[in-house]
Write a protein that holds these residues in place. Structure first.
Motif, mmCIF file in Angstrom:
data_model
loop_
_atom_site.group_PDB
_atom_site.id
_atom_site.type_symbol
_atom_site.label_atom_id
_atom_site.label_comp_id
_atom_site.label_asym_id
_atom_site.label_seq_id
_atom_site.Cartn_x
_atom_site.Cartn_y
_atom_site.Cartn_z
ATOM 1 N N LEU A 142 -47.539 -19.166 -6.067
ATOM 2 C CA LEU A 142 -46.888 -18.541 -4.917
ATOM 3 C C LEU A 142 -47.899 -18.312 -3.800
ATOM 4 C CD1 LEU A 142 -44.561 -15.703 -6.313
ATOM 5 C CD2 LEU A 142 -43.845 -17.685 -4.967
ATOM 6 N N ASP A 189 -48.729 -14.705 1.092
ATOM 7 C CA ASP A 189 -47.803 -13.954 1.936
ATOM 8 C C ASP A 189 -46.402 -13.923 1.329
ATOM 9 O OD1 ASP A 189 -47.466 -16.667 2.334
ATOM 10 O OD2 ASP A 189 -47.098 -16.506 4.488
ATOM 11 N N THR A 190 -46.006 -14.998 0.659
ATOM 12 C CA THR A 190 -44.703 -15.021 -0.003
ATOM 13 C C THR A 190 -44.685 -14.075 -1.192
ATOM 14 O OG1 THR A 190 -44.354 -17.321 0.675
ATOM 15 C CG2 THR A 190 -42.991 -16.495 -1.130
ATOM 16 N N ARG A 208 -44.326 -10.546 0.149
ATOM 17 C CA ARG A 208 -42.979 -10.263 0.647
ATOM 18 C C ARG A 208 -41.991 -10.081 -0.498
ATOM 19 N NH1 ARG A 208 -38.290 -12.709 1.606
ATOM 20 N NH2 ARG A 208 -38.998 -14.818 1.098
ATOM 21 N N LEU A 209 -42.043 -10.973 -1.483
ATOM 22 C CA LEU A 209 -41.113 -10.885 -2.610
ATOM 23 C C LEU A 209 -41.376 -9.640 -3.456
ATOM 24 C CD1 LEU A 209 -40.955 -14.619 -3.761
ATOM 25 C CD2 LEU A 209 -39.318 -13.370 -2.344
ATOM 26 N N LEU A 237 -43.147 -24.070 -6.523
ATOM 27 C CA LEU A 237 -42.207 -23.813 -5.442
ATOM 28 C C LEU A 237 -40.990 -24.731 -5.521
ATOM 29 C CD1 LEU A 237 -44.681 -23.284 -2.456
ATOM 30 C CD2 LEU A 237 -43.285 -21.539 -3.568
ATOM 31 N N ASP A 294 -35.765 -25.749 -0.014
ATOM 32 C CA ASP A 294 -36.756 -25.087 0.838
ATOM 33 C C ASP A 294 -36.190 -25.008 2.254
ATOM 34 O OD1 ASP A 294 -38.884 -24.211 2.325
ATOM 35 O OD2 ASP A 294 -40.257 -25.823 1.738
ATOM 36 N N GLY A 319 -40.957 -19.838 3.905
ATOM 37 C CA GLY A 319 -41.098 -19.128 2.641
ATOM 38 C C GLY A 319 -39.788 -18.724 2.003
ATOM 39 N N TYR A 370 -36.480 -19.824 -0.128
ATOM 40 C CA TYR A 370 -35.965 -20.855 -1.036
ATOM 41 C C TYR A 370 -34.588 -20.423 -1.542
ATOM 42 C CZ TYR A 370 -40.674 -22.726 -0.898
ATOM 43 O OH TYR A 370 -41.870 -23.257 -0.460
ATOM 44 N N GLU A 404 -33.758 -17.362 -3.821
ATOM 45 C CA GLU A 404 -33.658 -16.019 -3.244
ATOM 46 C C GLU A 404 -32.275 -15.787 -2.639
ATOM 47 O OE1 GLU A 404 -36.122 -12.974 -0.306
ATOM 48 O OE2 GLU A 404 -36.627 -15.104 -0.310
#
Length: 522
Positions: free
Chosen positions: A418, A421-422, A425-426, A444, A450, A454, A456, A459
């Motif tokens: 990952l 930054d992703t 955030r997650l 990923l 995609d 960031g 996908y 989510e």
């Protein structure tokens, strides 16, 4: 647990803001069956338009709101432990302007702020020399001394969603895009007609008690939807915020005293921005049509430009939002002075079903409000059940020792593929439930389509199936603030994904001779 009966329940809650969702969670955990209906999206109005602070309310001390401040200060750490992924400590710098308030007054206020509540996790206040401290660099040379204290930041709309998720997982039924068209007392219960605002589907729910948590629409529910009479009134006060490109380095916030004796915050926001707010204006229009005025933008730009070396102008504003605060009408002449305390009004005509209406309140004290409301409802229904929410984490908040940094480090170790930054955030959005989003993915590419930035498909599926998101707007502006970061092409693609999912579900229901289930897609 299974969902509550679609026909007869203990509570029908009208309103899916923080108070309604909080009451749904508390009440279902105490053994009451619950249906909650929300005419739009969860946190679609006031609860997503806050300054996004879990705070005691330093300025409320000037209005002698000691009980409210004490309760709010105590709640800071309760909520911080319950959801350390979406709530975290924030230090505030208060530059001293002697023309506003004398230093001794500020010191006394901060002393009370440090000691009115039980403070274990958050550091206390102290003085700051702005001529030497990094916090002084972005400020004009007019300010040489400041005070520093602690409060907390919250992802406000996610707080609402997490309460609703927990309520549903414990057995409550949460119906979004569902308006309470009418409710009447009949044979000792409430009989309510609910209408899905997307499909037009109607449904009848019978409830032993009705909770009016409609926020700015609280009077509308009383007078137009139920025909009841309640003496208490609500005063609608508009609060607006602006977002500008990042004004300074550091993870601290500023609290500025304006020359009208109000305060304005400047807060780090979404990594790349600074959030500035808020205003206080009496509001008489449709709460659903509230919008920032040019005068409010000018007011906030002028207020912070008194302090920052680099002035903020109207052209700097990249986004703004407004909300209507449904404050209890205490007959204050000044909108800024209206109490932020809450009043719970129980209407119990002899032999008839009770209705509890909520006037006022602030996001920081929603859990205590929900606790008190559920106490009243249990008493009215002749039921018992002990308080519990202070000791249980919200979904994703069961992080060991409330140590988010250790949790993030472990996530990066377990999912090294990952991007940093992703991962951050997650982790912030989902906490310990991030693995429900990521599943068994080892790259990923395992997360599906995609969309860019960031985001996908995994989510989006989680948002739709677990978090009540029905539209791109729900996901981009309330389940997240990705709308600020993504370009129009990506935002449109995400919106189209939700539209296609909704249309496919409707078509499948038609093919089966049924109707689209009220309250969202799962």
């Amino acid at each position: 647990m299974t969902n509550a009966s679609s026909d007869a329940v203990d509570l029908l809650i009208v309103g899916g803001g923080v108070n309604g969702a909080g009451i749904a969670r508390d009440a279902i955990g105490r053994g009451l069956s619950v249906v909650l209906c929300e005419q739009g999206d969860l946190a679609g109005a006031t609860s997503s338009a806050s300054t996004k602070l879990i705070h005691g309310g330093l300025r409320y001390l000037e209005y002698y709101e000691f009980r409210l401040v004490r309760e709010a200060l105590q709640e800071r750490e309760v909520l911080l432990r319950a959801a350390p992924h979406i709530i975290w400590p924030l230090r505030f710098i208060l530059p001293h302007d002697s023309s506003m308030r004398p230093a001794w007054m500020v010191r006394i206020g901060l002393f009370l702020y440090d000691h009115l509540g039980k403070r274990k996790l958050l550091p206390g206040s102290n003085g700051v020399d702005l001529t030497r401290a990094p916090a002084g660099k972005p400020l004009t040379g007019d300010f040489t001394k400041a005070f520093e204290y602690s409060d907390c930041w919250v992802q406000d709309s996610r707080l609402v969603v997490l309460n609703a998720m927990d309520a549903r997982e414990r057995g409550a039924e949460i119906l979004t895009r569902t308006r309470c068209e009418k409710a009447q007392r009949l044979n000792g219960e409430w009989v309510a007609t609910l209408v899905n605002t997307d499909s037009g589907e109607t449904r009848t729910v019978r409830a032993r008690a009705l909770v009016n948590a409609a926020g700015p629409w609280v009077r509308d529910v009383i007078s137009r939807r139920t025909g009841a009479t309640v003496d208490k009134s609500v005063r609608l006060v508009k609060g607006s915020h602006i977002v500008v490109p990042k004004m300074y380095e550091g993870d601290h916030a500023y609290i500025f005293q304006n020359d009208d004796r109000r305060i304005v915050f400047a807060i780090p926001y979404e990594g790349k921005f600074t959030l500035i707010g808020t205003t206080d204006q009496d509001y008489t229009g449709d709460p659903g049509a509230v919008a920032i005025g040019d005068d409010e933008i000018t007011y906030m730009c002028r207020a912070v430009s008194r302090y920052f070396k680099r002035p903020v102008t109207e052209s700097d504003v990249v986004w703004s939002y407004s909300g209507v605060r449904p404050l209890f009408d205490d007959a204050s002449g000044n909108a800024s002075a209206v109490t932020r305390d809450y009043v719970l009004e129980m209407d119990t005509p002899a032999g008839q079903a009770p209705m509890l209406s909520i006037f006022g309140g602030k996001i920081t004290t929603f859990r205590r409000l929900a606790e008190e409301a559920t106490d009243k409802l249990l008493a009215a229904l002749g039921r018992k059940g002990g308080c519990w929410t202070a000791d249980f984490a919200l979904p994703g908040g069961d992080i060991a020792n409330a140590d988010f940094n250790a949790f993030l480090t472990d996530l990066r170790r377990r999912r090294p593929w990952l991007p940093e930054d992703t991962a951050l955030r997650l982790a912030r959005a989902y906490g310990t439930r991030v693995d429900r989003v990521l599943g068994k993915a080892t790259s990923l590419s395992d997360l599906g389509r995609d969309f860019g930035g960031g985001v996908y498909e995994a989510e989006l599926i989680h948002a739709a199936t677990e978090e009540f998101a029905i539209s791109g707007e729900d996901f981009l502006w309330r389940r997240s603030k990705l709308g600020l970061h993504l370009d129009a092409t990506i935002r449109d693609a995400i919106g189209a994904w939700f539209d296609q999912r909704r249309h496919a579900a409707a078509a499948a229901a038609d093919n089966q001779g049924g109707r689209l289930s009220m309250g969202g897609l799962r």
